[in-house]
Design a protein around this motif. Structure first.
Motif, mmCIF file in Angstrom:
data_model
loop_
_atom_site.group_PDB
_atom_site.id
_atom_site.type_symbol
_atom_site.label_atom_id
_atom_site.label_comp_id
_atom_site.label_asym_id
_atom_site.label_seq_id
_atom_site.Cartn_x
_atom_site.Cartn_y
_atom_site.Cartn_z
ATOM 1 N N MET A 1 94.029 -26.675 50.893
ATOM 2 C CA MET A 1 94.826 -27.780 50.388
ATOM 3 C C MET A 1 96.251 -27.649 50.912
ATOM 4 O O MET A 1 96.910 -26.655 50.715
ATOM 5 C CB MET A 1 94.801 -27.743 48.858
ATOM 6 C CG MET A 1 95.545 -28.871 48.230
ATOM 7 S SD MET A 1 95.236 -28.914 46.451
ATOM 8 C CE MET A 1 96.841 -28.423 45.881
ATOM 9 N N THR A 2 96.721 -28.659 51.591
ATOM 10 C CA THR A 2 98.049 -28.649 52.171
ATOM 11 C C THR A 2 98.969 -29.537 51.360
ATOM 12 O O THR A 2 98.626 -30.672 51.055
ATOM 13 C CB THR A 2 98.013 -29.150 53.628
ATOM 14 O OG1 THR A 2 97.038 -28.405 54.338
ATOM 15 C CG2 THR A 2 99.350 -28.986 54.287
ATOM 16 N N ASN A 3 100.130 -29.004 51.038
ATOM 17 C CA ASN A 3 101.114 -29.781 50.294
ATOM 18 C C ASN A 3 102.200 -30.199 51.265
ATOM 19 O O ASN A 3 102.664 -29.406 52.075
ATOM 20 C CB ASN A 3 101.702 -28.926 49.166
ATOM 21 C CG ASN A 3 102.524 -29.750 48.201
ATOM 22 O OD1 ASN A 3 103.200 -30.687 48.596
ATOM 23 N ND2 ASN A 3 102.462 -29.389 46.941
ATOM 24 N N LYS A 4 102.631 -31.461 51.191
ATOM 25 C CA LYS A 4 103.647 -31.954 52.122
ATOM 26 C C LYS A 4 105.031 -31.392 51.832
ATOM 27 O O LYS A 4 105.924 -31.506 52.648
ATOM 28 C CB LYS A 4 103.683 -33.482 52.130
ATOM 29 C CG LYS A 4 104.177 -34.109 50.853
ATOM 30 C CD LYS A 4 104.213 -35.607 50.975
ATOM 31 C CE LYS A 4 104.756 -36.218 49.697
ATOM 32 N NZ LYS A 4 104.970 -37.639 49.819
ATOM 33 N N TYR A 5 105.215 -30.777 50.673
ATOM 34 C CA TYR A 5 106.505 -30.214 50.308
ATOM 35 C C TYR A 5 106.498 -28.705 50.525
ATOM 36 O O TYR A 5 105.508 -28.040 50.271
ATOM 37 C CB TYR A 5 106.835 -30.486 48.836
ATOM 38 C CG TYR A 5 106.926 -31.950 48.500
ATOM 39 C CD1 TYR A 5 107.992 -32.713 48.940
ATOM 40 C CD2 TYR A 5 105.942 -32.566 47.736
ATOM 41 C CE1 TYR A 5 108.078 -34.059 48.624
ATOM 42 C CE2 TYR A 5 106.022 -33.914 47.423
ATOM 43 C CZ TYR A 5 107.090 -34.648 47.872
ATOM 44 O OH TYR A 5 107.172 -35.972 47.565
ATOM 45 N N SER A 6 107.629 -28.183 50.959
ATOM 46 C CA SER A 6 107.748 -26.730 51.059
ATOM 47 C C SER A 6 107.899 -26.162 49.654
ATOM 48 O O SER A 6 108.134 -26.899 48.691
ATOM 49 C CB SER A 6 108.968 -26.357 51.904
ATOM 50 O OG SER A 6 110.163 -26.560 51.179
ATOM 51 N N TYR A 7 107.765 -24.869 49.536
ATOM 52 C CA TYR A 7 107.906 -24.239 48.224
ATOM 53 C C TYR A 7 109.260 -24.563 47.606
ATOM 54 O O TYR A 7 109.404 -24.645 46.395
ATOM 55 C CB TYR A 7 107.727 -22.715 48.316
ATOM 56 C CG TYR A 7 108.934 -22.003 48.865
ATOM 57 C CD1 TYR A 7 109.912 -21.498 48.010
ATOM 58 C CD2 TYR A 7 109.133 -21.851 50.231
ATOM 59 C CE1 TYR A 7 111.030 -20.861 48.495
ATOM 60 C CE2 TYR A 7 110.256 -21.209 50.724
ATOM 61 C CZ TYR A 7 111.193 -20.714 49.858
ATOM 62 O OH TYR A 7 112.305 -20.086 50.337
ATOM 63 N N LYS A 8 110.262 -24.782 48.442
ATOM 64 C CA LYS A 8 111.610 -25.019 47.950
ATOM 65 C C LYS A 8 111.743 -26.361 47.224
ATOM 66 O O LYS A 8 112.562 -26.511 46.340
ATOM 67 C CB LYS A 8 112.571 -24.970 49.132
ATOM 68 C CG LYS A 8 113.944 -24.532 48.791
ATOM 69 C CD LYS A 8 114.733 -24.293 50.049
ATOM 70 C CE LYS A 8 116.062 -23.726 49.699
ATOM 71 N NZ LYS A 8 116.897 -23.470 50.837
ATOM 72 N N GLU A 9 110.934 -27.330 47.615
ATOM 73 C CA GLU A 9 111.010 -28.663 47.019
ATOM 74 C C GLU A 9 110.016 -28.869 45.883
ATOM 75 O O GLU A 9 110.107 -29.854 45.163
ATOM 76 C CB GLU A 9 110.768 -29.731 48.088
ATOM 77 C CG GLU A 9 112.028 -30.147 48.837
ATOM 78 C CD GLU A 9 112.513 -29.089 49.817
ATOM 79 O OE1 GLU A 9 111.653 -28.455 50.460
ATOM 80 O OE2 GLU A 9 113.721 -28.878 49.912
ATOM 81 N N ARG A 10 109.056 -27.989 45.722
ATOM 82 C CA ARG A 10 108.046 -28.163 44.666
ATOM 83 C C ARG A 10 108.688 -27.964 43.299
ATOM 84 O O ARG A 10 109.355 -26.971 43.050
ATOM 85 C CB ARG A 10 106.894 -27.193 44.873
ATOM 86 C CG ARG A 10 106.110 -27.571 46.130
ATOM 87 C CD ARG A 10 104.840 -26.821 46.306
ATOM 88 N NE ARG A 10 103.947 -27.091 45.190
ATOM 89 C CZ ARG A 10 103.115 -26.190 44.695
ATOM 90 N NH1 ARG A 10 103.054 -24.987 45.211
ATOM 91 N NH2 ARG A 10 102.332 -26.499 43.695
ATOM 92 N N LYS A 11 108.463 -28.912 42.416
ATOM 93 C CA LYS A 11 109.055 -28.899 41.074
ATOM 94 C C LYS A 11 108.139 -28.130 40.129
ATOM 95 O O LYS A 11 107.176 -28.691 39.600
ATOM 96 C CB LYS A 11 109.254 -30.321 40.572
ATOM 97 C CG LYS A 11 110.045 -31.221 41.516
ATOM 98 C CD LYS A 11 111.508 -31.141 41.274
ATOM 99 C CE LYS A 11 112.243 -32.151 42.146
ATOM 100 N NZ LYS A 11 113.633 -32.237 41.834
#
Length: 108
Positions: A1-11
């Motif tokens: 599963m790929t998330n379009k946000y980097s870890y820095k932007e994940r809330k």
């Protein structure tokens, strides 16, 4: 599963943890949200969720406040920075399109 946000932007960080990381009170953090300086997401139960980028932003806001900068001025600076970033992104996309058109590169 790929998330379009980097870890820095994940809330994913709760307000209590953000308070510990920044040294700000939960009330101060909520105030900066009210002043539209940060934009946490809400969980299905209504709890605020912050990102590491939000933590960095809060530290920067706190430092500016200690220097005497008003929240209105911080907001204006943030808006100006965002506009500049948006303009740069548009220019890059236009240049990329011109290069692609000139050299017959097609985007998949």
């Amino acid at each position: 599963m790929t998330n379009k946000y980097s870890y820095k932007e994940r809330k994913v960080i709760t307000i209590g943890v953000v308070s510990e990381l920044t040294g700000l009170t939960e009330r101060q953090i909520r105030y900066y949200e009210e002043r539209k300086l940060i934009f946490p997401e809400r969980s299905p139960k209504g709890n605020r969720k912050y990102s590491f980028a939000d933590v960095e932003q809060l530290i920067e806001i706190a430092n500016k406040r200690e220097e005497g900068v008003q929240t209105f001025e911080i907001r204006q600076e943030m808006l100006k920075k965002k506009r500049t970033q948006d303009e740069r992104k548009i220019r890059r996309e236009l240049m990329r399109g011109e290069i692609n058109a000139r050299f017959g590169v097609q985007k998949d």
